[in-house]
Design a protein around this motif. Structure first.
Motif, mmCIF file in Angstrom:
data_model
loop_
_atom_site.group_PDB
_atom_site.id
_atom_site.type_symbol
_atom_site.label_atom_id
_atom_site.label_comp_id
_atom_site.label_asym_id
_atom_site.label_seq_id
_atom_site.Cartn_x
_atom_site.Cartn_y
_atom_site.Cartn_z
ATOM 1 N N UNK A 45 0.806 -1.258 0.125
ATOM 2 C CA UNK A 45 -0.048 0.007 -0.056
ATOM 3 C C UNK A 45 0.861 1.210 -0.019
ATOM 4 N N UNK A 46 1.532 1.677 -1.064
ATOM 5 C CA UNK A 46 2.168 2.962 -1.343
ATOM 6 C C UNK A 46 0.984 4.042 -1.611
ATOM 7 N N UNK A 47 1.560 5.253 -1.270
ATOM 8 C CA UNK A 47 0.433 6.279 -1.578
ATOM 9 C C UNK A 47 1.365 7.266 -2.695
ATOM 10 N N UNK A 48 0.533 7.853 -3.404
ATOM 11 C CA UNK A 48 -0.826 7.858 -3.866
ATOM 12 C C UNK A 48 -1.226 6.643 -4.474
ATOM 13 N N UNK A 49 -0.162 5.681 -5.106
ATOM 14 C CA UNK A 49 -0.535 4.672 -6.064
ATOM 15 C C UNK A 49 -0.002 3.248 -5.347
ATOM 16 N N UNK A 50 -0.950 2.367 -4.863
ATOM 17 C CA UNK A 50 -0.383 1.101 -4.460
ATOM 18 C C UNK A 50 0.363 0.198 -5.405
ATOM 19 N N UNK A 51 1.455 -0.728 -4.997
ATOM 20 C CA UNK A 51 1.990 -1.624 -5.845
ATOM 21 C C UNK A 51 1.351 -3.017 -5.769
ATOM 22 N N UNK A 52 0.923 -3.374 -6.952
ATOM 23 C CA UNK A 52 0.002 -4.384 -7.266
ATOM 24 C C UNK A 52 0.603 -5.398 -8.227
ATOM 25 N N UNK A 53 0.045 -6.679 -8.485
ATOM 26 C CA UNK A 53 0.480 -7.514 -9.495
ATOM 27 C C UNK A 53 -0.392 -7.331 -10.769
ATOM 28 N N UNK A 54 -1.044 -6.282 -10.707
ATOM 29 C CA UNK A 54 -1.969 -6.093 -12.070
ATOM 30 C C UNK A 54 -1.198 -6.041 -13.476
ATOM 31 N N UNK A 55 -0.102 -5.372 -13.268
ATOM 32 C CA UNK A 55 0.507 -4.927 -14.541
ATOM 33 C C UNK A 55 1.104 -6.394 -15.188
ATOM 34 N N UNK A 56 1.528 -7.189 -14.228
ATOM 35 C CA UNK A 56 1.912 -8.398 -14.779
ATOM 36 C C UNK A 56 0.742 -9.224 -15.346
ATOM 37 N N UNK A 57 -0.395 -9.215 -14.910
ATOM 38 C CA UNK A 57 -1.679 -9.960 -15.366
ATOM 39 C C UNK A 57 -2.097 -9.191 -16.590
ATOM 40 N N UNK A 58 -1.920 -7.962 -16.772
ATOM 41 C CA UNK A 58 -2.491 -7.228 -17.877
ATOM 42 C C UNK A 58 -1.497 -7.691 -19.230
ATOM 43 N N UNK A 59 -0.552 -7.572 -18.877
ATOM 44 C CA UNK A 59 0.623 -7.911 -19.896
ATOM 45 C C UNK A 59 0.330 -9.542 -20.381
ATOM 46 N N UNK A 60 0.327 -10.274 -19.334
ATOM 47 C CA UNK A 60 0.041 -11.934 -19.649
ATOM 48 C C UNK A 60 -1.458 -12.129 -20.372
ATOM 49 N N UNK A 61 -2.213 -11.399 -19.911
ATOM 50 C CA UNK A 61 -3.522 -11.407 -20.721
ATOM 51 C C UNK A 61 -3.859 -10.951 -22.054
ATOM 52 N N UNK A 62 -2.936 -9.707 -22.225
ATOM 53 C CA UNK A 62 -2.704 -9.227 -23.570
ATOM 54 C C UNK A 62 -2.134 -10.113 -24.617
#
Length: 197
Positions: A45-62
């Motif tokens: 939970x960083x501020x103002x933008x949290x660090x998640x695994x979403x970018x990894x999933x977005x790229x893999x889905x693409x």
């Protein structure tokens, strides 16, 4: 309109058949949106933008889905969040959340998924070097949209320090992991299909 597109990972693992095309598309989009929601909850939970695994999933889905299905998957995920479902990294959702500090990154997910998918459909996911370039490009797109919107909200300097700098090391790791996962999936497909694949 044949433009040298090649089958995606999803098409190789679950071939399209006319009778089940809509059901297949819906099932993959729903599964992908669920993966995005789960990856949002794996966060620092960083501020103002949290660090998640979403970018990894977005790229893999693409890479796995191709442009149209990947874009539809991200749109479904964003629509869920817009309607107030708790699919984002934070504890809130809806239009106000999407207009907040992470809004640019969310839009970047859509553009990156479509771009990575478009390149994958043209065989860029079949070569290790080109696949790595695609994953790097996808992350750059996400950060470009995220930084641009955050800079509007808090100014360029704060956007750089709060929205880019803390994520560099993790982004390198997620890029390499997405690259390795997609490459491994293609190797598995090739071994399942035999030498003629």
């Amino acid at each position: 309109m044949n433009d040298n597109r090649r089958p995606t990972l999803a098409a190789m693992l679950w071939p399209q058949q006319t009778a089940s095309r809509i059901a297949r598309f819906a099932a993959l989009a729903i599964g992908g949106a669920l993966a995005l929601a789960l990856s949002a909850k794996a966060q620092v939970p960083f501020y103002p933008v949290p660090m998640t695994l979403q970018t990894l999933v977005v790229l893999a889905l693409g890479a796995a889905f191709g442009a149209r299905l990947a874009a539809a998957t991200v749109l479904l995920y964003l629509a869920e969040g817009l309607m107030g479902l708790q699919v984002f990294a934070g504890l809130s959702a809806g239009p106000a959340y999407m207009a907040g500090p992470t809004g640019g990154y969310l839009l970047g997910f859509l553009v990156a998924a479509a771009l990575v998918g478009w390149l994958a459909e043209r065989g860029w996911d079949r070569s290790l070097s080109r696949l790595l370039a695609v994953m790097v490009l996808g992350h750059l797109v996400i950060f470009a949209f995220g930084f641009a919107w955050l800079a509007v909200l808090v100014g360029p300097e704060k956007a750089w320090l709060g929205g880019i700098v803390p994520f560099v090391a993790a982004t390198v790791l997620k890029t390499l992991l997405a690259w390795a996962l997609v490459a491994a999936a293609w190797r598995a497909v090739a071994s399942l299909r035999g030498p003629a694949a």
